[in-house]
Write an enzyme that holds these catalytic residues in place. Structure first.
Site, mmCIF file in Angstrom:
data_model
loop_
_atom_site.group_PDB
_atom_site.id
_atom_site.type_symbol
_atom_site.label_atom_id
_atom_site.label_comp_id
_atom_site.label_asym_id
_atom_site.label_seq_id
_atom_site.Cartn_x
_atom_site.Cartn_y
_atom_site.Cartn_z
ATOM 1 N N ASP A 1 -0.263 5.126 0.910
ATOM 2 C CA ASP A 1 -0.514 6.122 1.955
ATOM 3 C C ASP A 1 -0.450 5.487 3.340
ATOM 4 O OD1 ASP A 1 -1.783 8.798 0.495
ATOM 5 O OD2 ASP A 1 -2.102 6.927 -0.613
ATOM 6 N N LYS B 1 -7.613 -3.730 -5.095
ATOM 7 C CA LYS B 1 -6.238 -4.006 -4.653
ATOM 8 C C LYS B 1 -5.919 -5.490 -4.752
ATOM 9 C CE LYS B 1 -5.116 -0.080 -1.724
ATOM 10 N NZ LYS B 1 -4.469 0.337 -0.463
ATOM 11 N N GLU C 1 -0.986 10.760 4.237
ATOM 12 C CA GLU C 1 -2.145 10.469 3.398
ATOM 13 C C GLU C 1 -2.225 11.600 2.379
ATOM 14 O OE1 GLU C 1 -4.508 8.044 3.303
ATOM 15 O OE2 GLU C 1 -3.676 6.850 4.958
ATOM 16 N N SER D 1 -2.441 1.475 -4.807
ATOM 17 C CA SER D 1 -2.889 2.590 -3.977
ATOM 18 C C SER D 1 -4.329 2.972 -4.255
ATOM 19 C CB SER D 1 -1.979 3.805 -4.231
ATOM 20 O OG SER D 1 -2.443 4.938 -3.543
ATOM 21 N N GLY D 2 -5.032 3.269 -3.167
ATOM 22 C CA GLY D 2 -6.353 3.874 -3.292
ATOM 23 C C GLY D 2 -6.233 5.363 -3.550
ATOM 24 N N ASP E 1 0.860 -1.176 0.000
ATOM 25 C CA ASP E 1 0.000 0.000 0.000
ATOM 26 C C ASP E 1 0.904 1.237 0.000
ATOM 27 O OD1 ASP E 1 -2.290 1.696 0.462
ATOM 28 O OD2 ASP E 1 -1.694 1.744 2.569
ATOM 29 N N ASN F 1 -9.157 -1.182 3.387
ATOM 30 C CA ASN F 1 -9.171 -1.459 1.948
ATOM 31 C C ASN F 1 -8.005 -2.353 1.524
ATOM 32 O OD1 ASN F 1 -7.327 0.667 2.404
ATOM 33 N ND2 ASN F 1 -7.493 1.348 0.279
#
Length: 439
Positions: A218, A349, A225, A304-305, A216, A375
């Site tokens: 952030d 993801k 973030e 990444s979201g 991931d 997530n």
């Protein structure tokens, strides 16, 4: 390593003890009768101040006898050596001579010697696990609790070694005879009570087979973030932070939260993205983690979201193999408040992990996924090794291992890679680079 379970005799020489007072091995007179039974074994142990030549002198003395080496273990802690050699013999050994030579050698070196006579090797327990503990500091009560849980489950600690002493202390136990599910649950409770990280993994070839690490971004690979930094420039920091927190704790659907947060950025000058990129800080140890993994032939990627400008920058900065993120819509140099294309959310993801593994030709069982938020749950559960990094409680509960220290390279210890090996490789690379510049 140890003697057999039956017929053990012990001979010891303490430093400075006169030779005439040296006790002779018990059971010498029973060797002849023992020959009709199981194979005879000898465990020879030397302890004392470490110095060059101890191992060579011991084996030189043993080579004069008809013995076979079954096992050798040696450890040095703060200059103190413990060297153990397990030997077998098919014919009746000359125990008196072996005893005299070994104890004489020990006296000459200023060391202590112990010789144990037995029959056969100890029965090997089935099942092998790695139990890895990280703490800063790591206090004796932690080791006591872990060892107690292992013993309570009827398992055995076969080996203990240190993987790191800075910036955190990491100790690893090799354990046999334990049920992994039961032991992991018991140690998870100890981990929470003691404030340390404890991971339980299968032993054998499983850990060595890992070949792809996906992280991931952030609050994992990065300390920040990114969307919160963008929101601060749009004057919507509090609203976006609340939505981010709800999404990361699993209190709100991630895709819905992302759309609402991006809407709050509508009208923001796209040039602000470059300003934010200049403020980003990698997690401590991030470069060491990726550099070491690449050195060992791992593929590395990020999912990444967040947004593609960030993953593009990270991919170039760290020379990553794979990246996936959301795309912000920009019209006339400003954010529209919308994302375009498929959203990288919790299922997204996990989907990216599978796609990256397929591209690398790596089965999912040989992948590692690292994340901190809700997530990340699907990809952490799908990977061969799921690691929660300074994560929310739900993520820690679902992951195979948890790292709560602010050093991303601590993940290397979960792969059995020691701090000494990392630093040695870095020093060799630096020396090679210096020689290349000089040449």
């Amino acid at each position: 390593m140890g003697c057999g379970q039956r017929g053990c005799g012990v001979a010891r020489l303490r430093r400075g003890a006169p030779a005439r007072r040296t006790p002779q091995p018990t059971a010498v007179g029973s060797v002849g009768s023992a020959m009709s039974g199981p194979q005879i074994t000898l465990l020879v142990t030397l302890t004392g101040r470490d110095r060059p030549g101890v191992t060579s002198r011991l084996f030189a003395a043993l080579s004069a006898h008809q013995l076979s080496v079954l096992d050798v273990e040696q450890v040095v802690i703060r200059g103190r050596l413990v060297l153990g050699v397990l030997l077998s013999c098919d014919d009746a050994p000359d125990l008196t001579t072996i005893h005299r030579e070994v104890t004489g050698l020990a006296a000459d070196l200023g060391m202590d010697a112990e010789i144990t006579l037995g029959t056969g090797e100890p029965r090997r327990r089935r099942g092998s696990l790695h139990v890895t503990v990280l703490g800063s500091p790591l206090v004796p009560a932690v080791i006591a609790a872990i060892a107690g849980r292992i013993a309570a489950g009827g398992a055995n600690i076969d080996r203990i070694g240190r993987l790191a002493h800075r910036p955190v202390t990491c100790i690893e136990f090799d354990v046999s005879g334990a049920d992994p599910v039961t032991l992991r649950a018991a140690l998870a409770r100890e981990s929470a009570a003691l404030g340390v990280d404890i991971a339980v993994q299968r032993g054998g070839l499983h850990r060595r087979a890992m070949r792809l690490v996906i992280m991931d971004v952030d609050s994992t690979l990065l300390q920040e973030e990114v969307i919160d930094l963008l929101a601060a420039r749009a004057g919507r920091a509090a609203e976006v932070a609340a939505l981010t927190s709800a999404a990361m704790h699993g209190e709100m659907d991630f895709a819905a939260a992302l759309r609402q947060r991006v809407q709050l950025l509508a009208g923001l000058d796209a040039a602000v993205i470059d300003e934010v990129l200049g403020e980003l800080r990698l997690a401590k140890g991030a470069r060491t983690l990726v550099r070491t993994l690449r050195r060992l032939g791992y593929r590395c990627g990020i999912v990444s979201g967040g947004f593609t400008p960030v993953t593009d920058w990270l991919s170039a900065e760290l020379d990553l193999d794979y990246a996936a993120a959301n795309t912000l819509e920009i019209v006339d140099g400003r954010l529209t408040g919308r994302v375009v294309g498929p959203i990288i959310d919790r299922p997204g993801k996990a989907r990216a992990l599978r796609e990256f593994a397929a591209a690398a030709g790596v089965p999912l069982s040989q992948t590692v996924a690292v994340g901190d938020g809700a997530n990340d749950l699907d990809m952490i559960e799908a990977a061969g090794l799921g690691v929660a990094f300074n994560a929310k409680p739900a993520v820690r509960d679902a992951a195979d291992a948890s790292v709560s220290v602010p050093h991303l390279d601590a993940i290397l210890y979960l792969l059995g890679i020691s701090r000494d090996d990392i630093e040695t490789a870095d020093a060799e690379d630096a020396q090679d680079a210096a020689q290349a510049r000089a040449g």
